[in-house]
Scaffold this motif. Structure first.
Motif, PDB file in Angstrom:
ATOM      1  N   LEU A 299      -0.321  -2.600  13.214  1.00  0.00           N
ATOM      2  CA  LEU A 299       1.115  -2.385  13.426  1.00  0.00           C
ATOM      3  C   LEU A 299       1.875  -2.322  12.097  1.00  0.00           C
ATOM      4  CD1 LEU A 299       1.769  -4.752  16.486  1.00  0.00           C
ATOM      5  CD2 LEU A 299       1.549  -2.252  16.484  1.00  0.00           C
ATOM      6  N   LEU A 300       1.579  -3.247  11.189  1.00  0.00           N
ATOM      7  CA  LEU A 300       2.280  -3.268   9.905  1.00  0.00           C
ATOM      8  C   LEU A 300       2.011  -2.009   9.102  1.00  0.00           C
ATOM      9  CD1 LEU A 300       1.952  -6.949   8.584  1.00  0.00           C
ATOM     10  CD2 LEU A 300       3.900  -5.853   9.693  1.00  0.00           C
ATOM     11  N   LEU A 301       0.763  -1.565   9.091  1.00  0.00           N
ATOM     12  CA  LEU A 301       0.416  -0.374   8.319  1.00  0.00           C
ATOM     13  C   LEU A 301       0.985   0.897   8.947  1.00  0.00           C
ATOM     14  CD1 LEU A 301      -3.262  -1.300   7.434  1.00  0.00           C
ATOM     15  CD2 LEU A 301      -1.384  -1.014   5.803  1.00  0.00           C
ATOM     16  N   THR A 302       1.094   0.913  10.268  1.00  0.00           N
ATOM     17  CA  THR A 302       1.739   2.057  10.931  1.00  0.00           C
ATOM     18  C   THR A 302       3.208   2.136  10.545  1.00  0.00           C
ATOM     19  OG1 THR A 302       0.214   1.916  12.812  1.00  0.00           O
ATOM     20  CG2 THR A 302       2.268   3.104  13.166  1.00  0.00           C
ATOM     21  N   ASP A 303       3.864   0.996  10.519  1.00  0.00           N
ATOM     22  CA  ASP A 303       5.259   0.959  10.089  1.00  0.00           C
ATOM     23  C   ASP A 303       5.389   1.377   8.625  1.00  0.00           C
ATOM     24  OD1 ASP A 303       8.120   0.055  10.572  1.00  0.00           O
ATOM     25  OD2 ASP A 303       7.565  -1.270   8.911  1.00  0.00           O
ATOM     26  N   GLU A 304       4.436   0.959   7.799  1.00  0.00           N
ATOM     27  CA  GLU A 304       4.461   1.322   6.385  1.00  0.00           C
ATOM     28  C   GLU A 304       4.305   2.833   6.208  1.00  0.00           C
ATOM     29  OE1 GLU A 304       4.846  -0.150   2.394  1.00  0.00           O
ATOM     30  OE2 GLU A 304       5.105  -1.066   4.380  1.00  0.00           O
ATOM     31  N   TYR A 305       3.511   3.444   7.061  1.00  0.00           N
ATOM     32  CA  TYR A 305       3.293   4.893   6.994  1.00  0.00           C
ATOM     33  C   TYR A 305       4.596   5.658   7.206  1.00  0.00           C
ATOM     34  CZ  TYR A 305       1.122   9.443   7.993  1.00  0.00           C
ATOM     35  OH  TYR A 305       0.753  10.767   7.965  1.00  0.00           O
ATOM     36  N   SER A 306       5.425   5.136   8.083  1.00  0.00           N
ATOM     37  CA  SER A 306       6.683   5.821   8.394  1.00  0.00           C
ATOM     38  C   SER A 306       7.769   5.579   7.358  1.00  0.00           C
ATOM     39  CB  SER A 306       7.190   5.383   9.775  1.00  0.00           C
ATOM     40  OG  SER A 306       7.483   3.989   9.759  1.00  0.00           O
ATOM     41  N   SER A 307       7.644   4.498   6.584  1.00  0.00           N
ATOM     42  CA  SER A 307       8.720   4.136   5.657  1.00  0.00           C
ATOM     43  C   SER A 307       8.349   4.257   4.182  1.00  0.00           C
ATOM     44  CB  SER A 307       9.173   2.701   5.930  1.00  0.00           C
ATOM     45  OG  SER A 307       8.096   1.793   5.748  1.00  0.00           O
TER      46      SER A 307
END
Length: 537
Positions: A176-184
Motif C-alpha cells: 500500500l505504501l509503495l503504491t501511494d509512493e508511485y502516485s506521488s
C-alpha cells in the motif's frame, strides 16, 4: 544326625540324632573307592542337604520375586536349580496372554476412562480391577490418547495452512505504501530500466533471470541475493513480472532501491500484448471453472478426512492454496512467446535465495533438451528427494494409468534453466494445455496439486538433469534440514508452507533469507517489518 566310622574304616553308619535308629549303613569297598574321597563326599552331602531344604522353604514362604542382594540372588537361584519357574516370568506371560485377548475385543461404549495416569492408578487401586478389566481400560485409554494427539496434529496443520495462505500485515502495508509512493513520487515512476539500457533486455550476451511474483519483499530478496552472489553483477538482467494490482508497488520498490550495476525490468501481465485469453484460452477456463472455484476458493476442509495421516492431511490442504490458480504460476509455460528474442533464461520462484554465482548455468550443455532441473527422486533425504510420478498423479484414473509410469522420476520447479530456442521447436505448450483441459473435464481428478503435474507431462523427454547442489529443496516443510548443506547450496528453496517471511517459518532456517532484507529501509520500518530479535546481527 550322627556319622560313625568302624575302626577298620570299612563301614560308615548315618543315624538319627537320638542314636536309636540307623538310617544308612554303607560298606566301603576299599579297592574301588579310597577312604579319603568317600569321606569328603559324605561331608559335602551332609552340609548341602540341610541348606537346600532350608533355602527352598524360605523362598516358598517369602515369595521373593525381585531382589538385588547376593543373598537374595542365592535364594532365587535355589528354586530354579530345583526346576521351579520364577513367579515374575509367569505373571508377565499371563499379562501378555490377556493383552493379546483384549486386542480384538470391542471397547464398551459406557466405559469411563481416566484422564491422567495418576487417576488411572488411583482407580486401579480403589476399584480392584481384575486382569481383563485392567487390560480393556488400558487399551481404551491409549486409543483415546492417540485420537487426541491426532486431532491436535490435524488442527496444527489446518492452522498452519491458513497462516500460509494469508498475507502478513507488514507485507500488505508495504504494498500500500509503495503504491501511494508511485502516485506521488516521480522517482518511483522512473522508467525501468533507463531508456539507454533498453537494448540490453534482448541481448543474449547477458544473463537473463525471470521472476514472477506479487510479493514485493520476497521478490526483493531473490533479486538482491542473486546480484550480491554474482561474480559479474554487471551481466545480470532481471525481468520481474507481477500482476496488475501489485505493479505500481513493485515498480516503486525497484525504482527507489536500484541494484546497480545489475539491470531490473518490472512488467505487469497486462503489459504483455501476447498474453491474452485468445492466445491462452485455458487461463480463462481455469478461472471460470466451477470445480476450480470450489476447490481453491471454497471449503478448504472439504474431502479432508480427520483419519488421514497428518502429512497426507497437510498435502491435501496445500493442494487448495489459491496461488495455484494465479496466472503468475502459469507464466513460465509461455516464456518463448513472452521473450521472443531471448535464447536462454533462468526462471526463479519468489521463495528462493541465491547463495552462489549462477553464471555457470549458461554454460551447461542441455544436450538439446529444453529444461535443466534437479531430479527429486534421488538423494539422501528420503522425504524431500523421494518424489516420483505416483506422488503427483491419480493412477486409479484410466487416462493417467494409460499414459504415465508411476515410477518415473519427478523434478523440481523453482530454479530452472530454459533453452527457449529448443523449446520453440517442440509442442510442449500444446501438451500442457491438453492435460489442463483433461483435468478440468475430469473435475480435477487427474491431479490436485499446482502447476507442476501438467509440466511433468509436458516436458517428458525434454528434461536435462543438473547437479542437486544447484537447487536445494524443502526448507519450507523439512524442519530437520542439514544446515551445512544449506550453506553450501547454490540456491535454497523454501517450498512448502513455512515461508521465511511468515511467523510459522522455521527459526533456524530464516537467517539465510533475512540476511538479504534491508531492515533499515524507510518503507520496511514504517510497516513494522522488524528483524526477529533471535536472529544474530
Amino acid at each position: 544326625m550322627q556319622i560313625q566310622f568302624s575302626p577298620s574304616m570299612r563301614t560308615v553308619t548315618i543315624s538319627s540324632s537320638n542314636g536309636f535308629l540307623d538310617l544308612m549303613k554303607v560298606r566301603v569297598a576299599a579297592r574301588l573307592v579310597s577312604y579319603r574321597n568317600f569321606f569328603h563326599a559324605i561331608l559335602i552331602l551332609a552340609f548341602l542337604l540341610p541348606f537346600v531344604f532350608i533355602l527352598t522353604a524360605v523362598v516358598t514362604l517369602e515369595g521373593v520375586n525381585k531382589c538385588s542382594s547376593f543373598g537374595c540372588l542365592g535364594r532365587r537361584l535355589g528354586p530354579k536349580f530345583l526346576g521351579r519357574q520364577d513367579d515374575s516370568m509367569r505373571l508377565v506371560k499371563e499379562l501378555y496372554e490377556i493383552l493379546e485377548q483384549v486386542h480384538s475385543e470391542e471397547i464398551p461404549d459406557n466405559l469411563k476412562l481416566p484422564k491422567s495416569f495418576p487417576e488411572f492408578v488411583l482407580e486401579l487401586k480403589s476399584m480392584r480391577y481384575d486382569a481383563n478389566t485392567f487390560a480393556i481400560t488400558l487399551k481404551a485409554t491409549i486409543e483415546n490418547l492417540e485420537r487426541e494427539v491426532r486431532k491436535s496434529k490435524l488442527a496444527e496443520q489446518l492452522n498452519k495452512h491458513f497462516a500460509a495462505i494469508a498475507i502478513p500485515k507488514g507485507i500488505h502495508c508495504l504494498s500500500l505504501l509503495l503504491t501511494d509512493e508511485y502516485s506521488s513520487n516521480a522517482n518511483a515512476r522512473k522508467q525501468l530500466p533507463p531508456p539507454e539500457m533498453l537494448p540490453v533486455l534482448s541481448d543474449n550476451s547477458y544473463h537473463h533471470f525471470i521472476l514472477a511474483s506479487d510479493n514485493i519483499l520476497a521478490a526483493s530478496v531473490v533479486v538482491t541475493s542473486a546480484v550480491r552472489s554474482s561474480l559479474k553483477p554487471e551481466k545480470i538482467v532481471f525481468h520481474v513480472i507481477t500482476d496488475k494490482k501489485t505493479y505500481a508497488a513493485m515498480h516503486s520498490w525497484f525504482a527507489l532501491n536500484p541494484l546497480s550495476p545489475a539491470i531490473v525490468e518490472v512488467k505487469s501481465v497486462h503489459q504483455f500484448g501476447w498474453l491474452t485469453r485468445e492466445n491462452v484460452p485455458i487461463l480463462g477456463a481455469i478461472e471460470g471453472h466451477h470445480a476450480v472455484r470450489d476447490h481453491y476458493h471454497g471449503n478448504h476442509v472439504l474431502d479432508v478426512n480427520t483419519s488421514d495421516n497428518p502429512h497426507v492431511f497437510s498435502a491435501k490442504l496445500q493442494a487448495r492454496s489459491p496461488k495455484y490458480v494465479s496466472i503468475l504460476n502459469h507464466l513460465r509455460m509461455y516464456l518463448p512467446e513472452l521473450y521472443p528474442n531471448l535464447s536462454k533464461v533462468v526462471f526463479l520462484d519468489d521463495d528462493v535465495v541465491v547463495q552462489q554465482d549462477l553464471s555457470p548455468l549458461w554454460d551447461v550443455d542441455l544436450g538439446g533438451k529444453v529444461i535443466g532441473a534437479v531430479e527429486t527422486c534421488k538423494g539422501d533425504d528420503g522425504w524431500v528427494m523421494s518424489k516420483h510420478f505416483n506422488n503427483y498423479f491419480n493412477f486409479s484414473h484410466p487416462l493417467i494409468a494409460q499414459h504415465l509410469n508411476p515410477n518415473d522420476c519427478a523434478w523440481a520447479y523453482g530454479m530452472n534453466i530454459f533453452d527457449l530456442e529448443a523449446w520453440r521447436r517442440t509442442n510442449i505448450s500444446g501438451t500442457y494445455h491438453f492435460w489442463l483441459n483433461e483435468n478440468l473435464k475430469s473435475n480435477l481428478s487427474l491431479w490436485k496439486l499446482g502447476t507442476l503435474p501438467p509440466a511433468l507431462i509436458a516436458f517428458r523427454g525434454h528434461v536435462h538433469s543438473i547437479d542437486p547442489s544447484w537447487h536445494m529443496l524443502g526448507l519450507g516443510y523439512q524442519e530437520k534440514t542439514d544446515l551445512d548443506r544449506v550453506s553450501k547450496a547454490a540456491v535454497i528453496h523454501y517450498n512448502g508452507q513455512c515461508k521465511p517471511w511468515l511467523e510459522i517459518g522455521f527459526k533456524h532456517l530464516q537467517p539465510f533469507w533475512t540476511k538479504y532484507v534491508n531492515y533499515s529501509n524507510d518503507f520496511i520500518r514504517s510497516c513494522h517489518i522488524l528483524k526477529p530479535q533471535w536472529i544474530n546481527k
